[in-house]
Design a protein around this motif. Sequence first.
Motif, PDB file in Angstrom:
ATOM      1  N   VAL A   1       0.819  -1.215   0.000  1.00 15.53           N
ATOM      2  CA  VAL A   1       0.000   0.000   0.000  1.00 15.53           C
ATOM      3  C   VAL A   1       0.850   1.262   0.000  1.00 15.53           C
ATOM      4  N   GLY A   2       0.594   2.114  -0.996  1.00 19.66           N
ATOM      5  CA  GLY A   2       1.272   3.405  -1.052  1.00 19.66           C
ATOM      6  C   GLY A   2       0.263   4.535  -1.179  1.00 19.66           C
ATOM      7  N   TRP A   3       0.589   5.674  -0.603  1.00 15.22           N
ATOM      8  CA  TRP A   3      -0.277   6.862  -0.706  1.00 15.22           C
ATOM      9  C   TRP A   3       0.519   8.014  -1.300  1.00 15.22           C
ATOM     10  N   ASP A   4      -0.099   8.683  -2.274  1.00 16.88           N
ATOM     11  CA  ASP A   4       0.464   9.931  -2.773  1.00 16.88           C
ATOM     12  C   ASP A   4      -0.118  11.045  -1.917  1.00 16.88           C
ATOM     13  N   LEU A   5       0.730  11.715  -1.178  1.00 19.31           N
ATOM     14  CA  LEU A   5       0.245  12.703  -0.211  1.00 19.31           C
ATOM     15  C   LEU A   5       0.569  14.132  -0.626  1.00 19.31           C
ATOM     16  N   ALA A   6       0.628  14.361  -1.942  1.00 21.90           N
ATOM     17  CA  ALA A   6       0.892  15.707  -2.448  1.00 21.90           C
ATOM     18  C   ALA A   6      -0.059  16.728  -1.812  1.00 21.90           C
ATOM     19  N   HIS A   7      -1.323  16.334  -1.656  1.00 22.58           N
ATOM     20  CA  HIS A   7      -2.314  17.243  -1.065  1.00 22.58           C
ATOM     21  C   HIS A   7      -2.588  16.917   0.394  1.00 22.58           C
ATOM     22  N   GLY A   8      -1.796  15.997   0.942  1.00 16.97           N
ATOM     23  CA  GLY A   8      -2.010  15.602   2.331  1.00 16.97           C
ATOM     24  C   GLY A   8      -0.999  16.229   3.278  1.00 16.97           C
TER      25      GLY A   8
ATOM     26  N   ALA B   1      10.077  22.403  -5.424  1.00 15.31           N
ATOM     27  CA  ALA B   1      10.842  22.004  -4.235  1.00 15.31           C
ATOM     28  C   ALA B   1      10.869  20.478  -4.078  1.00 15.31           C
ATOM     29  N   THR B   2      11.869  20.046  -3.358  1.00 17.76           N
ATOM     30  CA  THR B   2      12.122  18.616  -3.162  1.00 17.76           C
ATOM     31  C   THR B   2      10.924  17.872  -2.592  1.00 17.76           C
ATOM     32  N   SER B   3      10.742  16.687  -3.076  1.00 15.40           N
ATOM     33  CA  SER B   3       9.732  15.777  -2.546  1.00 15.40           C
ATOM     34  C   SER B   3      10.302  15.067  -1.314  1.00 15.40           C
ATOM     35  N   ALA B   4       9.486  14.237  -0.674  1.00 14.34           N
ATOM     36  CA  ALA B   4       9.990  13.394   0.406  1.00 14.34           C
ATOM     37  C   ALA B   4       9.259  12.065   0.346  1.00 14.34           C
ATOM     38  N   ILE B   5       9.921  11.041   0.878  1.00 13.75           N
ATOM     39  CA  ILE B   5       9.306   9.716   0.876  1.00 13.75           C
ATOM     40  C   ILE B   5       9.183   9.174   2.292  1.00 13.75           C
ATOM     41  N   PHE B   6       8.252   8.243   2.431  1.00 15.46           N
ATOM     42  CA  PHE B   6       8.079   7.466   3.660  1.00 15.46           C
ATOM     43  C   PHE B   6       8.204   5.995   3.285  1.00 15.46           C
ATOM     44  N   ILE B   7       8.997   5.261   4.050  1.00 11.14           N
ATOM     45  CA  ILE B   7       9.055   3.815   3.876  1.00 11.14           C
ATOM     46  C   ILE B   7       8.963   3.181   5.255  1.00 11.14           C
ATOM     47  N   HIS B   8       7.960   2.354   5.428  1.00 12.06           N
ATOM     48  CA  HIS B   8       7.730   1.765   6.758  1.00 12.06           C
ATOM     49  C   HIS B   8       8.949   0.970   7.213  1.00 12.06           C
ATOM     50  N   GLU B   9       9.219   1.046   8.498  1.00  9.45           N
ATOM     51  CA  GLU B   9      10.453   0.412   9.004  1.00  9.45           C
ATOM     52  C   GLU B   9      10.504  -1.090   8.754  1.00  9.45           C
ATOM     53  N   ARG B  10       9.324  -1.706   8.507  1.00  7.44           N
ATOM     54  CA  ARG B  10       9.357  -3.154   8.257  1.00  7.44           C
ATOM     55  C   ARG B  10      10.134  -3.485   6.987  1.00  7.44           C
ATOM     56  N   HIS B  11      10.354  -2.471   6.132  1.00  9.77           N
ATOM     57  CA  HIS B  11      11.093  -2.707   4.882  1.00  9.77           C
ATOM     58  C   HIS B  11      12.561  -2.269   4.965  1.00  9.77           C
TER      59      HIS B  11
ATOM     60  N   VAL C   1       1.126   1.834   6.638  1.00  9.29           N
ATOM     61  CA  VAL C   1       1.356   2.137   5.220  1.00  9.29           C
ATOM     62  C   VAL C   1       2.734   1.611   4.799  1.00  9.29           C
ATOM     63  N   ASP C   2       2.835   1.006   3.622  1.00 11.13           N
ATOM     64  CA  ASP C   2       4.139   0.520   3.172  1.00 11.13           C
ATOM     65  C   ASP C   2       5.032   1.658   2.694  1.00 11.13           C
ATOM     66  N   PHE C   3       4.457   2.538   1.871  1.00 11.96           N
ATOM     67  CA  PHE C   3       5.267   3.646   1.356  1.00 11.96           C
ATOM     68  C   PHE C   3       4.369   4.838   1.030  1.00 11.96           C
ATOM     69  N   ALA C   4       4.985   6.002   0.967  1.00  2.00           N
ATOM     70  CA  ALA C   4       4.242   7.209   0.605  1.00  2.00           C
ATOM     71  C   ALA C   4       5.238   8.223   0.063  1.00  2.00           C
ATOM     72  N   ALA C   5       4.713   9.208  -0.647  1.00  2.00           N
ATOM     73  CA  ALA C   5       5.557  10.303  -1.118  1.00  2.00           C
ATOM     74  C   ALA C   5       4.704  11.554  -1.217  1.00  2.00           C
ATOM     75  N   TRP C   6       5.351  12.688  -1.119  1.00  2.00           N
ATOM     76  CA  TRP C   6       4.633  13.956  -1.246  1.00  2.00           C
ATOM     77  C   TRP C   6       5.585  15.002  -1.771  1.00  2.00           C
ATOM     78  N   CYS C   7       5.034  16.114  -2.234  1.00  2.00           N
ATOM     79  CA  CYS C   7       5.898  17.217  -2.650  1.00  2.00           C
ATOM     80  C   CYS C   7       5.870  18.263  -1.546  1.00  2.00           C
ATOM     81  N   SER C   8       6.778  19.209  -1.595  1.00  2.00           N
ATOM     82  CA  SER C   8       6.800  20.176  -0.493  1.00  2.00           C
ATOM     83  C   SER C   8       6.540  21.596  -0.987  1.00  2.00           C
ATOM     84  N   TYR C   9       6.011  21.711  -2.213  1.00  2.00           N
ATOM     85  CA  TYR C   9       5.713  23.071  -2.697  1.00  2.00           C
ATOM     86  C   TYR C   9       4.252  23.434  -2.568  1.00  2.00           C
ATOM     87  N   LYS C  10       3.400  22.486  -2.143  1.00  2.00           N
ATOM     88  CA  LYS C  10       1.974  22.795  -1.970  1.00  2.00           C
ATOM     89  C   LYS C  10       1.766  23.326  -0.552  1.00  2.00           C
TER      90      LYS C  10
END
Length: 424
Positions: free
Chosen positions: A215-222, A252-262, A235-244
């Motif tokens: 499961v991944g979430w695009d959190l550009a608007h989150g 501007a640079t994006s960022a990612i999340f990767i659950h520690e189980r991975h 959540v397994d992974f997620a990514a978002w941008c930091s210009y919104k």
Amino acid sequence: MEYQIDKEFAIKKDREDPLGAFRNDFIFPQHDGNDAIYFTGNSLGLQPVKAREIIGEELEDWGTFGVEGHTQSRRPWVKYHEFFTESLAALTGSLPSEVVPMNGLTANLHFLMVSFYRPTSQRFKILCEAKAFPSDQYALASQVRFHGYDPAEAIIEVTPRAGEHTIREEDYLKIIEEQGHEIAMMMIGGVNYYTGQVYDMKSLTAAARNKGILVGWDLAHGAGNIRLNLHDWGVDFAAWCSYKYLNAGPGATSAIFIHERHHGKKDIPRFEGWWGTNKSTRFLMEPEFDPIPTAEAWQLSNAPVLSMAPLLASLELFEKAGMDRLLEKQKDLTGYLEYVIREIAREDESHFEIITPSDQTKRGAQLSVLLHGKGKEVFEYLQQNGVIADWREPNVIRMAPVPMYNSFEDVYRFAEIFRKAINR
Ligand SMILES: *Cc1c(COP(=O)(O)O)cnc(C)c1O
């Protein structure tokens, strides 16, 4: 809450607003000598006043130290990304080891799918939302083709039911239940960019994972807009941008999340670069990749310091304001905008409607207004009169009064202009 379309009312609300002063920490575009009514923080957040100073410091250190700035500058560039992890983790409900800023958002979606979209002949489908942000659609389809499958067969899009604008969670759950064994990955925008709908990420994540779906979430608007608990939600992974909502500037640079189980796995497929390998041996320049046992293993390049710097200014403001207070104000401010739009719709016998959920738990700052009958002339009138909103074809205006810097008076001023735009 009893709202009024009244200037004194709005000014009183601003006076009582504990976050009111944060407006002064941002630079507003001007219209006729006044601050424009800026409702597009969901598209490009305003510039923090301090952004220039922080970029200036990096330029100064580059001038002073040259290459030695990597270790000698006030924020050593060699570990620049580390200056963001604590606050990005706090904003997203993650462990610091689970987040890292890098690349652009779409680039990150691809890098994450290298690891988390691992189709097999039994299980190659992707579950997503219909009419996802186009870049996400392109990314998903091209990943599917890259693995030799046909997007028409592999991509399952959940659509709103006839006559509805938002997608029901029960419709995702039904597909997960019935077809879950064929689905390799679910990737959805946690906050839909078009309607502003916020999904129950916790229960959708749990249901999908229960069927063995990654499961991944695009959190550009989150990110910076709603409460996120990525770690606890599993959540397994997620990514978002930091210009919104994160106000870090164009591109501007994006960022990612990767659950520690991975973390710390050597057998996970991943595209690798030197910034993902063990820091203590990185500069020995040896051929063996030794993954950092955190999300940093996914990092490829050294940080783009000049473009990351403004995010420091912005995250500092998020820390000061606090997500609790921001969310409290968001409900009130977006609620006020909803009220004025509804009032004006009543006067006009409703040529338009709000397609964003009215349930406050199902939305963030944004409201999307679908204009029936009237169209772009309303939007153009708004524009000419200093309202900066966002137009989406065929006839939706998206507006986000952002709790960090918008005021109740902004909403009141908008109401006056909107009423004229509608009644012309
Ligand atoms: C804004 C947005 C993007 C933009 O992608 P970039 O790679 O940053 O240009 C992608 N996906 C979604 C859902 C967005 O809202």
